[in-house]
Design a protein around this motif. Structure first.
Motif, PDB file in Angstrom:
ATOM      1  N   ARG A 275      -4.841  79.068  27.062  1.00 48.37           N
ATOM      2  CA  ARG A 275      -3.529  79.245  27.690  1.00 48.37           C
ATOM      3  C   ARG A 275      -3.244  78.149  28.715  1.00 48.37           C
ATOM      4  N   MET A 276      -2.039  77.605  28.639  1.00 47.09           N
ATOM      5  CA  MET A 276      -1.516  76.715  29.663  1.00 47.09           C
ATOM      6  C   MET A 276      -0.644  77.566  30.579  1.00 47.09           C
ATOM      7  N   ASN A 277      -1.141  77.811  31.783  1.00 47.47           N
ATOM      8  CA  ASN A 277      -0.425  78.673  32.715  1.00 47.47           C
ATOM      9  C   ASN A 277       0.636  77.917  33.512  1.00 47.47           C
ATOM     10  N   ASN A 278       0.369  76.629  33.749  1.00 52.99           N
ATOM     11  CA  ASN A 278       1.321  75.821  34.499  1.00 52.99           C
ATOM     12  C   ASN A 278       1.019  74.351  34.240  1.00 52.99           C
ATOM     13  N   PHE A 279       2.056  73.534  34.137  1.00 55.83           N
ATOM     14  CA  PHE A 279       1.877  72.112  33.873  1.00 55.83           C
ATOM     15  C   PHE A 279       3.116  71.342  34.272  1.00 55.83           C
ATOM     16  N   SER A 280       2.924  70.145  34.802  1.00 56.46           N
ATOM     17  CA  SER A 280       4.039  69.232  35.031  1.00 56.46           C
ATOM     18  C   SER A 280       3.522  67.809  35.118  1.00 56.46           C
TER      19      SER A 280
ATOM     20  N   SER B 236       0.398  64.423  37.881  1.00 52.92           N
ATOM     21  CA  SER B 236       0.407  65.606  37.027  1.00 52.92           C
ATOM     22  C   SER B 236      -0.356  66.742  37.692  1.00 52.92           C
ATOM     23  N   SER B 237       0.061  67.961  37.388  1.00 56.33           N
ATOM     24  CA  SER B 237      -0.661  69.143  37.847  1.00 56.33           C
ATOM     25  C   SER B 237      -0.815  70.110  36.679  1.00 56.33           C
ATOM     26  N   PHE B 238      -1.858  70.944  36.723  1.00 59.26           N
ATOM     27  CA  PHE B 238      -2.115  71.852  35.605  1.00 59.26           C
ATOM     28  C   PHE B 238      -2.897  73.068  36.070  1.00 59.26           C
ATOM     29  N   ASN B 239      -2.800  74.118  35.257  1.00 56.87           N
ATOM     30  CA  ASN B 239      -3.606  75.326  35.429  1.00 56.87           C
ATOM     31  C   ASN B 239      -3.793  75.933  34.047  1.00 56.87           C
ATOM     32  N   VAL B 240      -5.041  76.136  33.640  1.00 58.14           N
ATOM     33  CA  VAL B 240      -5.324  76.646  32.297  1.00 58.14           C
ATOM     34  C   VAL B 240      -6.279  77.829  32.363  1.00 58.14           C
ATOM     35  N   THR B 241      -6.278  78.600  31.277  1.00 55.78           N
ATOM     36  CA  THR B 241      -7.280  79.637  31.058  1.00 55.78           C
ATOM     37  C   THR B 241      -7.954  79.343  29.728  1.00 55.78           C
ATOM     38  N   VAL B 242      -9.286  79.209  29.748  1.00 59.70           N
ATOM     39  CA  VAL B 242     -10.033  78.855  28.547  1.00 59.70           C
ATOM     40  C   VAL B 242     -11.098  79.908  28.264  1.00 59.70           C
ATOM     41  N   PRO B 243     -11.537  80.016  26.998  1.00 58.81           N
ATOM     42  CA  PRO B 243     -12.521  81.051  26.639  1.00 58.81           C
ATOM     43  C   PRO B 243     -13.933  80.708  27.095  1.00 58.81           C
ATOM     44  N   ASN B 244     -14.792  81.726  27.065  1.00 55.11           N
ATOM     45  CA  ASN B 244     -16.192  81.546  27.435  1.00 55.11           C
ATOM     46  C   ASN B 244     -17.071  81.211  26.239  1.00 55.11           C
ATOM     47  N   GLY B 245     -16.465  81.086  25.057  1.00 56.00           N
ATOM     48  CA  GLY B 245     -17.203  80.733  23.858  1.00 56.00           C
ATOM     49  C   GLY B 245     -16.577  79.531  23.181  1.00 56.00           C
ATOM     50  N   GLY B 246     -17.198  79.094  22.091  1.00 55.19           N
ATOM     51  CA  GLY B 246     -16.665  77.985  21.321  1.00 55.19           C
ATOM     52  C   GLY B 246     -17.043  76.624  21.883  1.00 55.19           C
ATOM     53  N   SER B 247     -16.483  75.588  21.265  1.00 51.68           N
ATOM     54  CA  SER B 247     -16.687  74.212  21.709  1.00 51.68           C
ATOM     55  C   SER B 247     -15.327  73.550  21.839  1.00 51.68           C
ATOM     56  N   TYR B 248     -15.035  73.006  23.006  1.00 47.50           N
ATOM     57  CA  TYR B 248     -13.701  72.458  23.248  1.00 47.50           C
ATOM     58  C   TYR B 248     -13.714  71.576  24.494  1.00 47.50           C
ATOM     59  N   VAL B 249     -12.625  70.841  24.662  1.00 49.05           N
ATOM     60  CA  VAL B 249     -12.373  70.059  25.868  1.00 49.05           C
ATOM     61  C   VAL B 249     -10.935  70.313  26.297  1.00 49.05           C
ATOM     62  N   THR B 250     -10.713  70.602  27.574  1.00 50.88           N
ATOM     63  CA  THR B 250      -9.368  70.562  28.125  1.00 50.88           C
ATOM     64  C   THR B 250      -9.159  69.159  28.650  1.00 50.88           C
ATOM     65  N   ALA B 251      -8.246  68.409  28.037  1.00 50.48           N
ATOM     66  CA  ALA B 251      -8.173  66.980  28.342  1.00 50.48           C
ATOM     67  C   ALA B 251      -6.752  66.451  28.355  1.00 50.48           C
ATOM     68  N   TYR B 252      -6.515  65.532  29.293  1.00 54.98           N
ATOM     69  CA  TYR B 252      -5.348  64.673  29.210  1.00 54.98           C
ATOM     70  C   TYR B 252      -5.610  63.617  28.154  1.00 54.98           C
TER      71      TYR B 252
END
Length: 240
Positions: free
Chosen positions: A229-234, A100-116
């Motif tokens: 934002r999910m900029n690219n994924f496969s 898998s490949s990915f490219n994301v843009t995430v905010p500088n605030g809040g609480s979150y996880v970018t996760a598979y």
């Protein structure tokens, strides 16, 4: 007081206008909690599943180009997991590669996880790969220290193209293996089959059926409204 109130209203209107503009420009959009859209063998989900959630809308131009605007309160507990899903439905022994490949843009605030979020054994086993995280978020674990921090079962594991601390626990419904990357990244390639086989080789499960591979944003809080934002994924699956 009146000036502050007017300013707050204008900010809300501006945020909503941005969301609406994006939605109209996109191929698909939804503000339904479980709104979903299929594209080229993938499914894009809004997936606002947690209690105490606020407003969240999703837009997509394709399975690899989509995003959400989320305004979830600054309280504990996961509110949503907007994601893109690829169904696999094959045993580990039947697979030669899952990359898998990915490219994301995430905010500088809040609480979150970018996760598979990878599911196996008819959803009995869940593998979470934390690619980046921010704020008050912690992996599930059987063991915790005196300060309320989860204790990894293995540290500095190099597998799948990344280095991780590995946690093991349960959410009450299924066993969870959390691989927390040693440092945050917003893009990269992941050999997910190597990670699944690493767990199998430790005897933590057997030759399970891989149900699906997901990637998204597990959002706990995003007060005031934030863009993910999910900029690219496969995800590429090859069978033996």
């Amino acid at each position: 007081m009146k000036k502050k109130a007017i300013t707050k209203v204008l900010l809300v209107i501006t945020a909503l206008f941005t969301v609406v503009s994006t939605a109209y420009a996109a191929v698909w959009s939804s503000s339904e909690r479980y709104g979903n859209w299929q594209d080229n063998g993938y499914i894009v989900y809004n997936n606002v599943w947690g209690s105490g959630a606020g407003y969240q809308s999703i837009w997509a131009n394709s399975y690899s180009n989509w995003g959400v605007w989320a305004d979830h309160p600054n309280t504990g507990g996961i509110k949503s997991y907007p994601n893109v899903t690829k169904d696999v439905n094959a045993r580990l022994s039947q697979l030669s590669s899952v990359n898998s490949s990915f490219n994301v843009t995430v905010p500088n605030g809040g609480s979150y996880v970018t996760a598979y979020d990878i599911w196996l054994g008819n959803y009995a086993y869940e593998i979470m790969l934390w690619m980046n995280h921010r704020g008050e978020v912690k992996p599930i674990s059987y063991n915790w220290d005196a300060y309320g921090n989860p204790i990894p079962v293995v540290t500095n594991v190099n597998v799948g193209g990344h280095t991780w601390d590995v946690y093991r626990g349960t959410n009450g419904s299924n066993e969870v293996f959390s691989f927390v990357r040693s440092s945050n990244t917003n893009s990269g390639n992941v050999d997910t089959l190597s990670i699944m086989n690493w767990i199998k080789n430790r005897g933590w499960y057997g030759d399970e059926v891989v149900d699906r591979v997901q990637l998204g944003f597990e959002i706990t809080s995003s007060s005031g409204g934030m863009d993910f934002r999910m900029n690219n994924f496969s995800t590429t699956v090859n069978y033996r």
